[in-house]
Design a protein around this motif. Structure first.
Motif, PDB file in Angstrom:
ATOM      1  N   SER A  55      30.354  21.795  27.832  1.00  0.00           N
ATOM      2  CA  SER A  55      29.737  20.997  26.779  1.00  0.00           C
ATOM      3  C   SER A  55      28.694  21.825  26.045  1.00  0.00           C
ATOM      4  N   GLU A  56      28.614  21.642  24.736  1.00  0.00           N
ATOM      5  CA  GLU A  56      27.604  22.356  23.949  1.00  0.00           C
ATOM      6  C   GLU A  56      26.201  21.973  24.409  1.00  0.00           C
ATOM      7  N   ASN A  57      26.065  20.778  24.978  1.00  0.00           N
ATOM      8  CA  ASN A  57      24.754  20.342  25.482  1.00  0.00           C
ATOM      9  C   ASN A  57      24.250  21.244  26.597  1.00  0.00           C
ATOM     10  N   GLU A  58      25.183  21.875  27.308  1.00  0.00           N
ATOM     11  CA  GLU A  58      24.798  22.765  28.407  1.00  0.00           C
ATOM     12  C   GLU A  58      24.107  24.028  27.892  1.00  0.00           C
ATOM     13  N   TYR A  59      24.281  24.327  26.598  1.00  0.00           N
ATOM     14  CA  TYR A  59      23.700  25.541  26.036  1.00  0.00           C
ATOM     15  C   TYR A  59      22.289  25.326  25.493  1.00  0.00           C
ATOM     16  N   MET A  60      21.788  24.100  25.553  1.00  0.00           N
ATOM     17  CA  MET A  60      20.442  23.833  25.048  1.00  0.00           C
ATOM     18  C   MET A  60      19.407  24.610  25.865  1.00  0.00           C
ATOM     19  N   TRP A  61      18.548  25.348  25.176  1.00  0.00           N
ATOM     20  CA  TRP A  61      17.509  26.185  25.772  1.00  0.00           C
ATOM     21  C   TRP A  61      18.081  27.327  26.615  1.00  0.00           C
ATOM     22  N   VAL A  62      19.313  27.701  26.332  1.00  0.00           N
ATOM     23  CA  VAL A  62      19.937  28.852  26.984  1.00  0.00           C
ATOM     24  C   VAL A  62      19.994  29.978  25.955  1.00  0.00           C
ATOM     25  N   HIS A  63      19.553  31.159  26.334  1.00  0.00           N
ATOM     26  CA  HIS A  63      19.482  32.288  25.409  1.00  0.00           C
ATOM     27  C   HIS A  63      20.832  32.516  24.727  1.00  0.00           C
ATOM     28  N   PRO A  64      20.837  32.696  23.402  1.00  0.00           N
ATOM     29  CA  PRO A  64      22.094  32.888  22.656  1.00  0.00           C
ATOM     30  C   PRO A  64      22.972  34.008  23.199  1.00  0.00           C
ATOM     31  N   GLN A  65      22.368  35.070  23.741  1.00  0.00           N
ATOM     32  CA  GLN A  65      23.188  36.164  24.267  1.00  0.00           C
ATOM     33  C   GLN A  65      23.881  35.785  25.572  1.00  0.00           C
ATOM     34  N   ILE A  66      23.270  34.898  26.344  1.00  0.00           N
ATOM     35  CA  ILE A  66      23.924  34.398  27.550  1.00  0.00           C
ATOM     36  C   ILE A  66      25.133  33.551  27.148  1.00  0.00           C
ATOM     37  N   VAL A  67      24.960  32.725  26.131  1.00  0.00           N
ATOM     38  CA  VAL A  67      26.056  31.880  25.634  1.00  0.00           C
ATOM     39  C   VAL A  67      27.168  32.761  25.065  1.00  0.00           C
ATOM     40  N   GLU A  68      26.789  33.771  24.295  1.00  0.00           N
ATOM     41  CA  GLU A  68      27.770  34.698  23.720  1.00  0.00           C
ATOM     42  C   GLU A  68      28.540  35.408  24.826  1.00  0.00           C
ATOM     43  N   PHE A  69      27.815  35.866  25.842  1.00  0.00           N
ATOM     44  CA  PHE A  69      28.454  36.560  26.963  1.00  0.00           C
ATOM     45  C   PHE A  69      29.436  35.636  27.664  1.00  0.00           C
ATOM     46  N   TRP A  70      29.018  34.411  27.960  1.00  0.00           N
ATOM     47  CA  TRP A  70      29.888  33.470  28.664  1.00  0.00           C
ATOM     48  C   TRP A  70      31.146  33.173  27.853  1.00  0.00           C
ATOM     49  N   LYS A  71      31.009  32.899  26.567  1.00  0.00           N
ATOM     50  CA  LYS A  71      32.169  32.564  25.745  1.00  0.00           C
ATOM     51  C   LYS A  71      33.145  33.737  25.662  1.00  0.00           C
ATOM     52  N   ALA A  72      32.613  34.950  25.563  1.00  0.00           N
ATOM     53  CA  ALA A  72      33.469  36.142  25.511  1.00  0.00           C
ATOM     54  C   ALA A  72      34.154  36.355  26.858  1.00  0.00           C
ATOM     55  N   MET A  73      33.422  36.126  27.933  1.00  0.00           N
ATOM     56  CA  MET A  73      33.969  36.266  29.285  1.00  0.00           C
ATOM     57  C   MET A  73      35.108  35.259  29.498  1.00  0.00           C
ATOM     58  N   HIS A  74      34.877  34.042  29.074  1.00  0.00           N
ATOM     59  CA  HIS A  74      35.886  33.000  29.223  1.00  0.00           C
ATOM     60  C   HIS A  74      37.145  33.350  28.424  1.00  0.00           C
ATOM     61  N   LYS A  75      36.962  33.843  27.217  1.00  0.00           N
ATOM     62  CA  LYS A  75      38.096  34.206  26.360  1.00  0.00           C
ATOM     63  C   LYS A  75      38.903  35.355  26.973  1.00  0.00           C
ATOM     64  N   GLU A  76      38.203  36.384  27.460  1.00  0.00           N
ATOM     65  CA  GLU A  76      38.882  37.537  28.049  1.00  0.00           C
ATOM     66  C   GLU A  76      39.665  37.149  29.294  1.00  0.00           C
ATOM     67  N   CYS A  77      39.056  36.343  30.147  1.00  0.00           N
ATOM     68  CA  CYS A  77      39.717  35.937  31.390  1.00  0.00           C
ATOM     69  C   CYS A  77      40.900  35.011  31.092  1.00  0.00           C
ATOM     70  N   LYS A  78      40.744  34.146  30.111  1.00  0.00           N
ATOM     71  CA  LYS A  78      41.831  33.236  29.739  1.00  0.00           C
ATOM     72  C   LYS A  78      43.042  34.030  29.249  1.00  0.00           C
ATOM     73  N   ALA A  79      42.795  35.108  28.510  1.00  0.00           N
ATOM     74  CA  ALA A  79      43.886  35.960  28.013  1.00  0.00           C
ATOM     75  C   ALA A  79      44.643  36.602  29.170  1.00  0.00           C
ATOM     76  N   ARG A  80      43.958  36.760  30.312  1.00  0.00           N
ATOM     77  CA  ARG A  80      44.569  37.364  31.495  1.00  0.00           C
ATOM     78  C   ARG A  80      44.977  36.320  32.528  1.00  0.00           C
ATOM     79  N   ARG A  81      44.906  35.045  32.112  1.00  0.00           N
ATOM     80  CA  ARG A  81      45.289  33.901  32.947  1.00  0.00           C
ATOM     81  C   ARG A  81      44.458  33.824  34.222  1.00  0.00           C
ATOM     82  N   ILE A  82      43.181  34.198  34.088  1.00  0.00           N
ATOM     83  CA  ILE A  82      42.230  34.081  35.190  1.00  0.00           C
ATOM     84  C   ILE A  82      41.285  32.930  34.853  1.00  0.00           C
ATOM     85  N   PRO A  83      41.394  31.791  35.515  1.00  0.00           N
ATOM     86  CA  PRO A  83      40.558  30.636  35.185  1.00  0.00           C
ATOM     87  C   PRO A  83      39.141  30.767  35.744  1.00  0.00           C
ATOM     88  N   ILE A  84      38.151  30.686  34.874  1.00  0.00           N
ATOM     89  CA  ILE A  84      36.758  30.739  35.304  1.00  0.00           C
ATOM     90  C   ILE A  84      35.983  29.605  34.631  1.00  0.00           C
TER      91      ILE A  84
END
Length: 211
Positions: A55-84
């Motif tokens: 949920s976007e609500n989970e990103y409230m008061w979370v540093h933008p670079q942490i959010v960017e890192f997580w979203k990129a990590m999720h995208k990369e793992c999804k492309a490799r069919r690794i669910p995180i």
């Protein structure tokens, strides 16, 4: 179809390189290639923890670079069919002390980057923390490569003596804690909007450092 297979083949080629490095170090263990393959879950889409997005609500008061890192990590793992999934971003003081009491965190209240929105715990969406050391190594390597490409200064708990492979934190997180504590101690209002909040804390830190 070829576009879907290509990232996986490239990923496995890179993982085999890790195998060779470990071999040269004289370490006997399960191969990183096997660990990477074991992380793949073709039926992950049937698991509710995979289907439900963060949920976007989970990103409230979370540093933008942490959010960017997580979203990129999720995208990369999804492309490799690794669910995180991201298990935790921001924590309360009470939650931090609870985890410390359970021996699941080395930090007490006020001493964890989680309390300031400067960390994230990333786990398997289907196996949670139940991964082998080599599987955590694979996830850690993916995260480090993402951080390198995006120039995100982040630290992985899998490199620590107090081994915490799910944990990722902003390297210079303590400067934000210092600025936050200064504001609280001097009754200085901190902006509510997330990006403004961290920009404001950076300015407070720099202002105090230059004195």
């Amino acid at each position: 179809m070829l576009q879907k297979v290509k990232p996986l083949l490239s990923f496995l080629k890179w993982i085999r390189f890790l195998d060779r490095i470990q071999y040269l170090k004289g370490l006997a263990h399960k191969k990183h290639t096997d660990a990477a393959l074991d992380l793949i879950d073709e039926n992950a889409h049937k698991n509710i923890h995979v289907v439900i997005d963060q949920s976007e609500n989970e990103y409230m008061w979370v540093h933008p670079q942490i959010v960017e890192f997580w979203k990129a990590m999720h995208k990369e793992c999804k492309a490799r069919r690794i669910p995180i999934r991201a298990f935790e971003f921001l924590r309360t003081r009470e939650r931090q002390d609870e985890l410390h009491a359970q021996g699941r965190s080395n930090a007490t209240a006020g001493k964890s980057p989680h309390q300031y929105g400067l960390a994230v715990d990333i786990i398997s969406a289907t196996k949670a923390w139940d991964l082998s050391k080599k599987q955590w190594d694979v996830i850690g390597a993916i995260g480090k490569e993402i951080a390198r490409k995006r120039n995100i200064k982040i630290e992985w708990g899998g490199d620590w003596e107090f081994w915490d492979p799910a944990h990722w934190e902003i390297k210079d997180w303590k400067k934000y804690r210092q600025a936050y504590n200064h504001c609280v101690g001097n009754s200085i209002k901190i902006p509510e909007e997330t990006r403004l909040r961290f920009a404001f804390l950076e300015n407070v830190y720099e202002a105090n450092r230059s004195r």
